[in-house]
Enzyme design. Structure first.
Site, PDB file in Angstrom:
ATOM      1  N   ASP A  31       1.115  -0.948  -0.150  1.00  9.62           N
ATOM      2  CA  ASP A  31       0.439  -0.183   0.300  1.00  9.62           C
ATOM      3  C   ASP A  31       0.813   0.647  -0.306  1.00  9.62           C
ATOM      4  O   ASP A  31       2.329   1.265   0.808  1.00  9.62           O
ATOM      5  CB  ASP A  31      -0.901   0.096   1.044  1.00  9.62           C
ATOM      6  N   ASP A  57       4.500   0.993  -4.468  1.00  8.89           N
ATOM      7  CA  ASP A  57       3.319   1.546  -5.310  1.00  8.89           C
ATOM      8  C   ASP A  57       2.576   0.466  -6.057  1.00  8.89           C
ATOM      9  O   ASP A  57       4.283  -0.147  -6.505  1.00  8.89           O
ATOM     10  CB  ASP A  57       4.114   2.585  -6.200  1.00  8.89           C
ATOM     11  N   ILE A  58       2.008   0.710  -6.729  1.00  5.87           N
ATOM     12  CA  ILE A  58       1.785  -0.347  -7.424  1.00  5.87           C
ATOM     13  C   ILE A  58       2.069  -0.078  -8.286  1.00  5.87           C
ATOM     14  O   ILE A  58       2.421  -1.346  -9.609  1.00  5.87           O
ATOM     15  CB  ILE A  58      -0.011  -1.068  -7.639  1.00  5.87           C
ATOM     16  N   THR A 132     -15.769  -1.432  -9.908  1.00  8.08           N
ATOM     17  CA  THR A 132     -17.179  -0.521  -9.001  1.00  8.08           C
ATOM     18  C   THR A 132     -18.137  -0.874 -10.283  1.00  8.08           C
ATOM     19  O   THR A 132     -17.977  -1.308 -11.335  1.00  8.08           O
ATOM     20  CB  THR A 132     -17.094   0.561  -8.767  1.00  8.08           C
ATOM     21  N   ASP A 133     -19.668  -0.599  -9.795  1.00  9.46           N
ATOM     22  CA  ASP A 133     -20.621  -0.486 -10.786  1.00  9.46           C
ATOM     23  C   ASP A 133     -20.580   0.451 -11.055  1.00  9.46           C
ATOM     24  O   ASP A 133     -21.223   0.960 -12.343  1.00  9.46           O
ATOM     25  CB  ASP A 133     -21.303  -1.250  -9.809  1.00  9.46           C
ATOM     26  N   GLU A 134     -19.753   1.790 -10.537  1.00  4.77           N
ATOM     27  CA  GLU A 134     -19.830   2.624 -11.668  1.00  4.77           C
ATOM     28  C   GLU A 134     -19.247   2.445 -12.815  1.00  4.77           C
ATOM     29  O   GLU A 134     -19.637   4.276 -14.028  1.00  4.77           O
ATOM     30  CB  GLU A 134     -19.578   3.593 -10.952  1.00  4.77           C
ATOM     31  N   TYR A 158     -13.551   9.104 -11.766  1.00  3.40           N
ATOM     32  CA  TYR A 158     -12.889   7.852 -11.118  1.00  3.40           C
ATOM     33  C   TYR A 158     -13.485   6.445 -12.285  1.00  3.40           C
ATOM     34  O   TYR A 158     -12.485   5.859 -12.253  1.00  3.40           O
ATOM     35  CB  TYR A 158     -13.607   8.315 -10.361  1.00  3.40           C
ATOM     36  N   LYS A 162     -10.999   3.283 -13.754  1.00  5.30           N
ATOM     37  CA  LYS A 162     -12.104   2.471 -13.291  1.00  5.30           C
ATOM     38  C   LYS A 162     -12.225   1.173 -14.532  1.00  5.30           C
ATOM     39  O   LYS A 162     -11.606   0.096 -14.429  1.00  5.30           O
ATOM     40  CB  LYS A 162     -12.829   1.790 -12.299  1.00  5.30           C
ATOM     41  N   LYS A 197     -16.435  10.499   2.522  1.00  6.02           N
ATOM     42  CA  LYS A 197     -17.719   9.871   1.081  1.00  6.02           C
ATOM     43  C   LYS A 197     -18.945   9.776   1.901  1.00  6.02           C
ATOM     44  O   LYS A 197     -18.761   9.768   3.442  1.00  6.02           O
ATOM     45  CB  LYS A 197     -17.167   8.226   1.330  1.00  6.02           C
ATOM     46  N   PRO A 291     -20.647  17.705 -10.910  1.00  7.86           N
ATOM     47  CA  PRO A 291     -21.099  17.785 -11.856  1.00  7.86           C
ATOM     48  C   PRO A 291     -20.868  16.591 -12.438  1.00  7.86           C
ATOM     49  O   PRO A 291     -19.939  16.148 -11.686  1.00  7.86           O
ATOM     50  CB  PRO A 291     -19.660  18.781 -11.878  1.00  7.86           C
ATOM     51  N   HIS A 293     -23.347  14.049 -11.675  1.00 13.28           N
ATOM     52  CA  HIS A 293     -23.743  13.254 -11.073  1.00 13.28           C
ATOM     53  C   HIS A 293     -24.252  12.231 -11.435  1.00 13.28           C
ATOM     54  O   HIS A 293     -25.776  13.014 -11.467  1.00 13.28           O
ATOM     55  CB  HIS A 293     -24.641  14.111  -9.813  1.00 13.28           C
TER      56      HIS A 293
END
Ligand code: NAD
Ligand code: TYD
Length: 356
Positions: A31, A57-58, A132-134, A158, A162, A197, A291, A293
């Site tokens: 991490d 860092d990955i 994520t579902d986003e 974001y 992803k 969050k 913005p 959203h």
């Protein structure tokens, strides 16, 4: 051993703690400790030889090569990401660096390690990517929930980053044969959730006597998944998921934001009432909308139930009560994360009375 990335963040830390509570198999935890990474989340593991924490860092190929060669994991679980939509609106650079370039470098390093494994180890190896579902974009109020076949239509920096990482993971399977699994889950909540969050922010602001900022009309809908249920789903997919497949993970809890905030206020009214006898609902303030959203997310989690027998254990009522109780019982944790970068971020975010 398994190799977890981002294991000092909200979901990653819950996953590592749950894993080591149930398994003797060790965890290497890589991490970077960005603002969202908090080693106090893992302090109960101090002195436990099964947990090897490495700050890094990955995207650091040399470090990854060394760690993979030294620890020889049988699986990777990739949580590491920049995860906050509002931050991605203010500046997307870190999102591209970690979520896109970092995932690419992690995939390449893991591919190098995996290619050289003996046949049996190679076949048993898994790379599980947490997404994520986003990535699916926004749903109309009456549209069916997202299935795994839903088109990718990410709308925020974001979710676009992803989505890019999901595509890379898919390609490394189809092109290079890397044995990958992808999970796309809904909004998590529960202990150790960083208070930028919605749910933890509302709890800590309410207790501090601050406004509870609801974006726009507060009628945006999310599905809510208790974090330990999500961790159980990941363990199950890792154990029995079909290679190359995607599994949607959800809590069957679609709720409008305003109703979430009302529930949080009502629980606080019951468990830690305001000194003046008023409801915490009095602190709710509608602020400018985010913005772009997304109006609604909803997860169809039937595939993971049908194929792997997983269903969430918590209802929203039970999960949110546990969550509020956890924050009330951990004022030191809250105080700790509210220092430094967190405070600066919150004042920049809300200084103009809006989301961006
Ligand atoms: P988080 O922001 O709380 O934690 C992310 C962790 O990753 C932090 O510990 C951070 O230090 C670490 N990290 C960031 N960049 C890194 C890098 N370059 N190298 C190594 N470590 C790095 O996030 P979270 O809420 O725990 O989310 C974990 C994963 O789950 C993310 O991939 C996120 O996209 C996904 N996800 C989260 C939610 C949610 O509701 N929280 C929902 C769906 C999917
Ligand atoms: P968030 O927790 O940031 O998760 P995500 O954007 O990934 O879904 O936000 C959840 C919902 O709550 C989202 O619709 C935005 C809204 N929200 C507010 O209304 N006020 C806030 O202060 C925050 C942080 C979020």
């Amino acid at each position: 051993m398994i190799f977890v990335t981002g294991g000092a963040g909200f979901i990653g830390a819950n996953f590592v703690l749950d894993w080591l509570a149930a398994n003797q198999e060790g965890v290497v935890n890589l991490d970077k400790l960005t603002y969202a990474g908090n080693l106090h989340n893992l302090s109960s593991l101090d002195g436990d030889a099964r947990h090897v924490f490495v700050q890094g860092d990955i995207g650091d190929t040399a470090l990854l090569g060394r760690l993979l060669a030294e620890h020889r994991p049988r699986a990777i679980v990739n949580f590491a990401a920049e995860s906050h939509v509002d931050r991605s609106i203010h500046g997307a650079e870190d999102f591209i660096a970690t979520n896109v370039v970092g995932t690419f470098r992690l995939l390449e390093s893991v591919r190098g390690y995996w290619s050289a494994l003996a046949a049996a180890e190679k076949a048993a190896f898994r790379f599980l990517h947490v997404s994520t579902d986003e990535v699916y974009g926004s749903l109309a109020p009456d549209a069916p929930a997202f299935t795994e076949d839903h088109v990718y239509e990410p709308n925020s920096p974001y979710s676009a980053s992803k989505a890019a990482s999901d595509h890379l993971v898919r390609a490394w399977h189809h092109t290079h044969g890397l044995p990958v699994l992808t999970t796309n889950c809904s909004n998590n909540y529960g202990p150790l959730h960083f208070p930028e969050k919605l749910i933890p922010l509302m709890i800590v602001n309410a207790l501090a006597g601050k406004p509870l900022p609801v974006y726009g009309d507060g009628q945006q809908v999310r599905d809510w998944l208790y974090v330990s249920d999500h961790c159980g789903a990941i363990r199950r997919v890792l154990e029995a998921g079909r290679v190359g497949e995607t599994y949607n993970v959800g809590g069957w809890n679609e709720k409008a934001n305003l109703s979430i905030v009302h529930t949080v206020c009502d629980l606080l009214d019951e468990l830690s009432p305001r000194a003046d006898g008023q409801s915490y609902r009095a602190q709710i303030t509608h602020v400018a909308d985010r913005p772009g959203h997304d109006r609604r997310y909803a997860i169809d989690a039937r595939k993971i139930e049908r194929e792997l027998g997983w269903r969430p254990a918590e209802t929203f009522d039970s999960g949110i009560r546990k969550t509020v109780a956890w924050y009330l019982a951990h004022p030191d944790w809250v105080r700790d994360v509210q220092s430094g970068a967190y405070r600066e971020w919150i004042s920049a975010q809300y200084a103009q009375g809006g989301a961006a």
